[in-house]
Scaffold this motif. Structure first.
Motif, mmCIF file in Angstrom:
data_model
loop_
_atom_site.group_PDB
_atom_site.id
_atom_site.type_symbol
_atom_site.label_atom_id
_atom_site.label_comp_id
_atom_site.label_asym_id
_atom_site.label_seq_id
_atom_site.Cartn_x
_atom_site.Cartn_y
_atom_site.Cartn_z
ATOM 1 N N LEU A 99 0.598 -5.727 0.477
ATOM 2 C CA LEU A 99 1.647 -6.005 1.460
ATOM 3 C C LEU A 99 2.162 -7.436 1.310
ATOM 4 O O LEU A 99 3.376 -7.669 1.265
ATOM 5 C CB LEU A 99 1.101 -5.789 2.872
ATOM 6 N N ARG A 100 1.247 -8.384 1.231
ATOM 7 C CA ARG A 100 1.633 -9.801 1.172
ATOM 8 C C ARG A 100 2.391 -10.156 -0.107
ATOM 9 O O ARG A 100 3.395 -10.892 -0.049
ATOM 10 C CB ARG A 100 0.364 -10.660 1.269
ATOM 11 N N ASP A 101 1.936 -9.625 -1.233
ATOM 12 C CA ASP A 101 2.471 -10.067 -2.524
ATOM 13 C C ASP A 101 3.661 -9.251 -3.009
ATOM 14 O O ASP A 101 4.455 -9.747 -3.818
ATOM 15 C CB ASP A 101 1.370 -10.022 -3.589
ATOM 16 N N HIS A 102 3.809 -8.016 -2.545
ATOM 17 C CA HIS A 102 4.851 -7.161 -3.087
ATOM 18 C C HIS A 102 5.759 -6.540 -2.024
ATOM 19 O O HIS A 102 6.980 -6.698 -2.076
ATOM 20 C CB HIS A 102 4.207 -6.048 -3.943
ATOM 21 N N VAL A 103 5.167 -5.841 -1.071
ATOM 22 C CA VAL A 103 5.975 -5.100 -0.104
ATOM 23 C C VAL A 103 6.759 -6.034 0.807
ATOM 24 O O VAL A 103 7.994 -5.917 0.929
ATOM 25 C CB VAL A 103 5.088 -4.153 0.732
ATOM 26 N N PHE A 104 6.080 -6.960 1.448
ATOM 27 C CA PHE A 104 6.757 -7.830 2.408
ATOM 28 C C PHE A 104 7.817 -8.726 1.760
ATOM 29 O O PHE A 104 8.930 -8.857 2.302
ATOM 30 C CB PHE A 104 5.746 -8.668 3.184
ATOM 31 N N PRO A 105 7.560 -9.352 0.605
ATOM 32 C CA PRO A 105 8.622 -10.150 -0.016
ATOM 33 C C PRO A 105 9.871 -9.327 -0.349
ATOM 34 O O PRO A 105 10.997 -9.809 -0.189
ATOM 35 C CB PRO A 105 7.962 -10.691 -1.293
ATOM 36 N N GLU A 106 9.669 -8.083 -0.776
ATOM 37 C CA GLU A 106 10.813 -7.222 -1.082
ATOM 38 C C GLU A 106 11.617 -6.932 0.180
ATOM 39 O O GLU A 106 12.854 -6.982 0.167
ATOM 40 C CB GLU A 106 10.324 -5.912 -1.705
ATOM 41 N N TRP A 107 10.931 -6.662 1.268
ATOM 42 C CA TRP A 107 11.633 -6.365 2.516
ATOM 43 C C TRP A 107 12.322 -7.604 3.089
ATOM 44 O O TRP A 107 13.408 -7.504 3.655
ATOM 45 C CB TRP A 107 10.662 -5.775 3.530
ATOM 46 N N VAL A 108 11.696 -8.762 2.955
ATOM 47 C CA VAL A 108 12.336 -10.009 3.396
ATOM 48 C C VAL A 108 13.651 -10.200 2.650
ATOM 49 O O VAL A 108 14.691 -10.517 3.250
ATOM 50 C CB VAL A 108 11.404 -11.209 3.164
ATOM 51 N N ALA A 109 13.619 -10.013 1.339
ATOM 52 C CA ALA A 109 14.834 -10.174 0.527
ATOM 53 C C ALA A 109 15.890 -9.149 0.914
ATOM 54 O O ALA A 109 17.078 -9.485 1.047
ATOM 55 C CB ALA A 109 14.483 -10.045 -0.953
ATOM 56 N N GLN A 110 15.498 -7.912 1.133
ATOM 57 C CA GLN A 110 16.454 -6.872 1.510
ATOM 58 C C GLN A 110 17.068 -7.159 2.878
ATOM 59 O O GLN A 110 18.264 -6.934 3.086
ATOM 60 C CB GLN A 110 15.759 -5.508 1.522
ATOM 61 N N GLY A 111 16.242 -7.677 3.784
ATOM 62 C CA GLY A 111 16.765 -8.030 5.102
ATOM 63 C C GLY A 111 17.776 -9.154 5.018
ATOM 64 O O GLY A 111 18.814 -9.136 5.699
ATOM 65 N N ALA A 112 17.513 -10.151 4.178
ATOM 66 C CA ALA A 112 18.427 -11.279 4.018
ATOM 67 C C ALA A 112 19.748 -10.847 3.395
ATOM 68 O O ALA A 112 20.803 -11.421 3.673
ATOM 69 C CB ALA A 112 17.765 -12.368 3.161
ATOM 70 N N GLN A 113 19.693 -9.805 2.562
ATOM 71 C CA GLN A 113 20.894 -9.311 1.895
ATOM 72 C C GLN A 113 21.621 -8.241 2.711
ATOM 73 O O GLN A 113 22.644 -7.714 2.272
ATOM 74 C CB GLN A 113 20.503 -8.720 0.531
ATOM 75 N N GLY A 114 21.097 -7.916 3.879
ATOM 76 C CA GLY A 114 21.705 -6.889 4.710
ATOM 77 C C GLY A 114 21.482 -5.478 4.202
ATOM 78 O O GLY A 114 22.201 -4.547 4.582
ATOM 79 N N ARG A 115 20.473 -5.296 3.350
ATOM 80 C CA ARG A 115 20.220 -3.978 2.764
ATOM 81 C C ARG A 115 19.220 -3.159 3.558
ATOM 82 O O ARG A 115 18.964 -2.003 3.225
ATOM 83 C CB ARG A 115 19.735 -4.146 1.321
ATOM 84 N N ARG A 116 18.643 -3.757 4.593
ATOM 85 C CA ARG A 116 17.748 -3.010 5.479
ATOM 86 C C ARG A 116 17.738 -3.686 6.842
ATOM 87 O O ARG A 116 18.006 -4.899 6.953
ATOM 88 C CB ARG A 116 16.325 -2.925 4.932
ATOM 89 N N PRO A 117 17.475 -2.940 7.913
ATOM 90 C CA PRO A 117 17.381 -3.565 9.241
ATOM 91 C C PRO A 117 16.260 -4.592 9.264
ATOM 92 O O PRO A 117 15.239 -4.432 8.596
ATOM 93 C CB PRO A 117 17.081 -2.381 10.164
ATOM 94 N N ARG A 118 16.446 -5.634 10.061
ATOM 95 C CA ARG A 118 15.413 -6.669 10.172
ATOM 96 C C ARG A 118 14.430 -6.268 11.284
ATOM 97 O O ARG A 118 14.267 -6.967 12.284
ATOM 98 C CB ARG A 118 16.060 -8.016 10.451
ATOM 99 N N SER A 119 13.818 -5.126 11.053
ATOM 100 C CA SER A 119 12.824 -4.630 11.994
ATOM 101 C C SER A 119 11.778 -3.821 11.234
ATOM 102 O O SER A 119 12.093 -3.190 10.216
ATOM 103 C CB SER A 119 13.469 -3.759 13.076
ATOM 104 N N LEU A 120 10.547 -3.855 11.729
ATOM 105 C CA LEU A 120 9.446 -3.131 11.097
ATOM 106 C C LEU A 120 8.595 -2.470 12.170
ATOM 107 O O LEU A 120 8.263 -3.088 13.183
ATOM 108 C CB LEU A 120 8.562 -4.075 10.279
ATOM 109 N N ARG A 121 8.225 -1.221 11.918
ATOM 110 C CA ARG A 121 7.285 -0.506 12.783
ATOM 111 C C ARG A 121 6.086 -0.084 11.944
ATOM 112 O O ARG A 121 6.243 0.468 10.846
ATOM 113 C CB ARG A 121 7.912 0.733 13.421
ATOM 114 N N VAL A 122 4.909 -0.326 12.472
ATOM 115 C CA VAL A 122 3.663 -0.008 11.777
ATOM 116 C C VAL A 122 2.801 0.835 12.707
ATOM 117 O O VAL A 122 2.716 0.553 13.904
ATOM 118 C CB VAL A 122 2.906 -1.292 11.372
ATOM 119 N N TRP A 123 2.136 1.843 12.140
ATOM 120 C CA TRP A 123 1.214 2.670 12.924
ATOM 121 C C TRP A 123 -0.178 2.559 12.324
ATOM 122 O O TRP A 123 -0.393 2.903 11.168
ATOM 123 C CB TRP A 123 1.684 4.116 12.920
#
Length: 297
Positions: A99-123
């Motif tokens: 999560l720290r090294d791959h998943v989260f950095p990818e989502w941070v970048a996508q959020g900054a580019q407007g390619r995904r909502p800036r929200s996360l839900r975890v179960w």
């Protein structure tokens, strides 16, 4: 001489093969958890206390008591007694590294580019006494700080009402901190003083991300609503019967978008269970592309 009588009376009654089969069927029909015949001693040990408290002289009598009409509270208490609560902070740390090294950095970048909502839900499905969801909260805050503009939510559920209460309390013996990275321990946990010496408590930053509830994975009607970006269901389904395991996994995968991640425990796998997910790392999966899904909004 009667000096030995109190000791004899303190011994729990034996659990016969037929009595174990009664509880085996009841527990599996209620929860999907399969109690093998090798669990005889465990079941007897964990339920004998209730027999003493209720003044019952056999497990068959307790079974009748549990299954009598209108005794749902005792059934929940019985299931609490039979749940396993083994857990630790940052258990199977390679999942948190992914999560720290791959998943989260990818989502941070996508959020900054407007390619995904800036929200996360975890179960955290099977949260036990809370170490897993609080670990997830710390991991999330490291990549998505409070001032980053991201909305974060962790839903933590367990079959055991006792475990959910303990998790919501967010209080542990200090020795449980040994598996928390030192930086995160100092940043997100509070050390007990005076009357709470030797204890630690989750700090307000991590607490505000978490919501706790009882949920039975065998009963989707009790599941939290909506889609999730990440589902942790680790070291839970190994206790399920084969049919129940398949049904639960299929249901959980439907709660993930194609970009979501599904985490199982180290002894669990989707091989031979479903083709609806692809492996991205050891015991980590994403749903395979399928028909367009409705919006999460």
């Amino acid at each position: 001489m009667s000096g030995h009588e109190p000791w004899a009376q303190a011994l729990p009654p034996s659990l016969s093969h037929s009595e174990l089969m009664l509880f085996q069927h009841l527990v599996e029909s209620e929860t999907g958890i399969h109690l093998s015949m090798a669990k005889n001693a465990l079941v007897a040990n964990r339920l004998s206390r209730r027999l003493r408290e209720l003044g019952l002289d056999s497990f068959a009598a307790y079974y009748t008591y549990v299954t009598s009409g209108g005794n749902e509270a005792e059934k929940v208490r019985m299931l609490d007694s039979l749940c396993t609560h083994e857990t630790s902070f940052f258990r199977e740390s390679r999942h948190f590294d992914l999560l720290r090294d791959h998943v989260f950095p990818e989502w941070v970048a996508q959020g900054a580019q407007g390619r995904r909502p800036r929200s996360l839900r975890v179960w955290s499905a099977g949260c036990s006494t809370g170490e897993e969801p609080y670990s997830l909260a710390m991991a999330l805050l490291e990549s998505f700080p409070q001032d980053s503009g991201w909305h974060l939510e962790i839903v933590a559920t367990d079959l055991s009402t006792w475990a959910v209460r303990r998790a919501e309390e967010g209080l542990w013996n200090l020795e449980r901190s040994r598996t928390i990275p030192p930086l995160l321990l100092r940043k997100y946990m509070l050390r007990g003083v005076r009357s709470q010496e030797g204890l630690m408590m989750a700090g307000p930053e991590v607490r505000q991300l978490l919501r706790f509830a009882r949920a039975n994975l065998h009963d989707p009607a009790t599941w939290p609503v909506g889609k999730f970006d990440i589902i942790f269901c680790r070291n839970v389904l190994i206790y399920f019967g084969a049919e129940a395991r398949v049904r639960v996994i299929q249901g959980l995968l439907q709660r993930l978008p194609e970009t979501g991640y599904f985490f199982l425990g180290h002894a669990e796998s989707l091989i031979g269970i479903t083709a609806a997910a692809r492996s991205v790392s050891a015991n980590v999966y994403t749903p395979r592309p399928g028909p367009a899904e409705p919006s999460r909004e």
